[in-house]
Design an enzyme around this catalytic site. Structure first.
Site, short mmCIF file in Angstrom:
data_model
loop_
_atom_site.label_atom_id
_atom_site.label_comp_id
_atom_site.label_asym_id
_atom_site.label_seq_id
_atom_site.Cartn_x
_atom_site.Cartn_y
_atom_site.Cartn_z
N GLY A 141 -25.24 2.34 0.81
CA GLY A 141 -24.47 2.95 -0.27
C GLY A 141 -25.19 2.78 -1.60
O GLY A 141 -26.10 1.94 -1.74
N LYS B 286 0.86 -1.19 0.00
CA LYS B 286 0.00 0.00 0.00
C LYS B 286 0.89 1.23 0.00
O LYS B 286 2.03 1.18 0.49
CB LYS B 286 -0.86 0.01 1.27
CG LYS B 286 -2.14 0.78 1.11
CD LYS B 286 -3.16 -0.06 0.37
CE LYS B 286 -4.50 0.57 0.23
NZ LYS B 286 -5.49 -0.35 -0.33
N GLY C 287 -22.93 3.60 -4.54
CA GLY C 287 -21.80 3.95 -5.39
C GLY C 287 -21.42 2.76 -6.25
O GLY C 287 -22.25 1.89 -6.55
N ASN C 288 -20.14 2.68 -6.60
CA ASN C 288 -19.70 1.64 -7.51
C ASN C 288 -20.02 0.23 -7.02
O ASN C 288 -20.68 -0.55 -7.71
CB ASN C 288 -18.19 1.80 -7.76
CG ASN C 288 -17.65 0.66 -8.59
OD1 ASN C 288 -17.29 -0.39 -8.05
ND2 ASN C 288 -17.62 0.82 -9.88
P1 NAD Z 1 -18.09 5.06 -4.02
O1 NAD Z 1 -17.43 6.33 -3.63
O2 NAD Z 1 -18.35 4.75 -5.45
O3 NAD Z 1 -19.52 4.95 -3.27
C1 NAD Z 1 -19.68 5.20 -1.91
C2 NAD Z 1 -21.19 5.25 -1.63
O4 NAD Z 1 -21.37 5.37 -0.22
C3 NAD Z 1 -21.90 6.44 -2.26
O5 NAD Z 1 -23.17 6.04 -2.71
C4 NAD Z 1 -22.05 7.40 -1.09
O6 NAD Z 1 -23.17 8.30 -1.23
C5 NAD Z 1 -22.29 6.41 0.03
N1 NAD Z 1 -22.08 6.96 1.35
C6 NAD Z 1 -21.08 7.76 1.80
N2 NAD Z 1 -21.26 8.04 3.10
C7 NAD Z 1 -22.39 7.37 3.48
C8 NAD Z 1 -23.10 7.25 4.69
N3 NAD Z 1 -22.70 7.87 5.80
N4 NAD Z 1 -24.21 6.47 4.71
C9 NAD Z 1 -24.64 5.84 3.59
N5 NAD Z 1 -24.02 5.93 2.42
C10 NAD Z 1 -22.90 6.68 2.37
O7 NAD Z 1 -17.21 3.91 -3.32
P2 NAD Z 1 -17.09 2.38 -3.74
O8 NAD Z 1 -15.99 2.23 -4.70
O9 NAD Z 1 -18.44 1.85 -4.05
O10 NAD Z 1 -16.56 1.73 -2.37
C11 NAD Z 1 -17.45 1.44 -1.31
C12 NAD Z 1 -16.70 0.63 -0.25
O11 NAD Z 1 -16.19 -0.58 -0.85
C13 NAD Z 1 -15.47 1.29 0.39
O12 NAD Z 1 -15.37 0.81 1.72
C14 NAD Z 1 -14.31 0.74 -0.42
O13 NAD Z 1 -13.10 0.77 0.32
C15 NAD Z 1 -14.79 -0.69 -0.61
N6 NAD Z 1 -14.15 -1.38 -1.73
C16 NAD Z 1 -14.25 -0.88 -2.99
C17 NAD Z 1 -13.67 -1.57 -4.05
C18 NAD Z 1 -13.81 -1.08 -5.46
O14 NAD Z 1 -13.38 -1.80 -6.36
N7 NAD Z 1 -14.41 0.08 -5.71
C19 NAD Z 1 -12.96 -2.76 -3.80
C20 NAD Z 1 -12.91 -3.28 -2.51
C21 NAD Z 1 -13.52 -2.57 -1.48
#
Ligand code: NAD
Length: 428
Positions: free
Chosen positions: A219, A107, A221-222
């Site tokens: 959530g 990291k 998001g992605n």
């Molecule tokens: P993202 O930024 O695309 O989405 C985050 C989502 O969480 C958004 O919809 C946002 O509005 C919502 N959010 C933020 N604060 C919030 C709250 N207090 N209550 C409810 N919703 C809230 O992020 P992502 O890429 O979807 O990642 C989400 C999680 O998954 C993170 O913990 C990330 O570390 C983990 N993760 C992501 C990946 C990846 O490939 N993107 C891989 C492994 C783990």
């Protein structure tokens, strides 16, 4: 433990110590695995747009590379600490090992705030980072990726700088690149789909099917969108999702008894995963408080937003109907909450297994980039499904044989794999 006292590095070491004791690991292997093998601390002098020079602190931590080159993101964050990076590097080692990838854990990070910097300043930070660390990373050594506040554009600047210095084309030096510049198809879907491949296998083991399964997701998001998409495609009923509302500066949950239509909601969601609350109301979604996503009478909860989402203050609000929690996010359940879930006998699929789809697809990107030959999306997703399915069954089988929780089984499998690789290499 108060939030100020929370030290993720200590937490990662304590988790490791507990499993090391159970696996009866030798003292020497414990000493090796409870700390990173290598750490680089360096300073980045960067010319700012106003002509001044700022010096940013930067790190790259390589926890262990016995199974293969280190893998892990680079964060740009003003509150980044070396202990957070160390912990994340350790967790990457366990995540790649449980997914049975020939990779180790690493990291990196730069203490800076990209929200306060121009594009050109961010580009200079990215290039300077590679100038300082290029001898210690590489396609066969340590392969960075995007993380908090870094994205495909930063990865491309970093790759370009590495190639300038090395004099050649090295697309395998970094992953998370844009699709037309060596990125992998399927990466966007990978984490969320991976969560649902694992859930599918778990439901099979429990003799249940998606048609009779309801879920609520934190959530949108992605990760959450793609998990929601595949869950409903498989026939599950999703009743609520949640997101952060930038205007009101608080999260909301959105509930519809007849079920969430993922595409419909996606069309009224911005690039940061925030749903337009007025449009959601027009479409018949009830707006509830941010925590209400976990109070729904469903079978499955999928936290897919942020860490510490299920904690000692809200864990008791989870209704009796919920018997599975599968984590899309990293670290969404605090240790105290997890102990309560354990007493309830609730099935928790650990984050580093459930969300390993992301790093698995990054590994596929690395393989494609090194070969300079790119696969179709179908091929990527097929390989992803197979990796996630196998990883789940190894963990599930051990948890059944030993009558232990999946989290413990996942830790045992990964720590043993890494320990055996260190021994096989004759390091100890
Ligand atoms: P993202 O930024 O695309 O989405 C985050 C989502 O969480 C958004 O919809 C946002 O509005 C919502 N959010 C933020 N604060 C919030 C709250 N207090 N209550 C409810 N919703 C809230 O992020 P992502 O890429 O979807 O990642 C989400 C999680 O998954 C993170 O913990 C990330 O570390 C983990 N993760 C992501 C990946 C990846 O490939 N993107 C891989 C492994 C783990």
């Amino acid at each position: 433990m108060s939030e100020e006292d929370y030290n993720p590095y200590k937490e990662a070491q304590e988790q490791f110590d507990r499993i090391a004791e159970k696996c009866d690991l030798d003292e020497s292997i414990r000493d090796l695995l409870r700390e990173p093998i290598k750490e680089y601390h360096f300073n980045l002098p960067v010319k700012m747009d106003d002509g001044s020079t700022e010096v940013f602190k930067a790190y790259r931590v390589q926890h262990n590379d016995a199974l293969g080159p280190c893998k892990g993101g680079i964060r740009f964050h003003p509150e980044e600490t070396i202990d957070t990076i160390r912990a994340l590097a350790i967790w990457m080692t366990w995540k790649t090992a449980v997914a049975d990838l020939p990779l180790g854990g690493g990291k990196g990070g730069v203490i800076c705030d990209p929200r306060e910097m121009s594009e050109r300043e961010q580009e200079r930070v990215s290039r300077e980072y590679i100038k300082q660390i290029n001898k210690n990373i590489g396609p066969l050594q340590d392969v960075p990726a995007p993380d908090v506040m870094t994205s495909a554009k930063h990865m491309l600047w970093m790759m370009d700088e590495y190639e300038n210095i090395r004099g050649g084309r090295y697309p395998g030096v970094i992953t998370g690149k844009p699709k037309d510049m060596g990125g992998s198809k399927g990466r966007t879907e990978a984490t969320g789909y991976g969560v649902i491949y694992v859930l599918r296998e778990l439901l099979n083991e429990l003799d249940r099917d998606f048609e009779d399964t309801t879920a609520s997701v934190q959530g949108f998001g992605n990760v959450a969108q793609h998990a929601a998409e595949l869950f409903t495609e498989y026939g599950g009923k999703l009743v609520s999702v949640s997101c952060w509302d930038q205007e009101d500066k608080k999260p909301y949950s959105y509930y519809r008894e007849s079920g969430v239509d993922v595409d419909e909601l996606r069309n009224i969601t911005d690039e940061y995963g925030s749903i337009d609350k007025e449009k959601a109301k027009e479409k018949g979604y009830e707006r509830l408080s941010g925590e209400d996503w976990l109070k729904q009478e469903v079978d499955v909860l999928i936290p897919a937003a942020l860490e510490n989402a299920i904690n000692k203050d809200n864990v008791k609000e989870i209704p009796e109907s919920v018997d599975i929690i599968i984590s899309g996010a990293n670290g969404p359940i605090t240790t105290e909450a997890d102990d309560i879930l354990k007493d309830r006998d609730l099935l928790v699929v650990p984050d580093f297994l459930a969300n390993a789809g992301g790093v698995t697809c990054s590994y596929f990107e690395q393989v494609q980039s090194n070969q300079n030959y790119y696969w179709s999306k179908e091929e990527v997703l097929e390989k992803l499904d197979s990796k996630m399915t196998n990883a789940f069954h190894e963990v599930w089988n051990l948890s059944q044989e030993e009558d232990i929780r999946m989290k413990e089984a996942a830790y045992i499998i990964s720590i043993k794999r890494v320990a055996e690789a260190c021994k096989a290499r004759g390091w100890l």
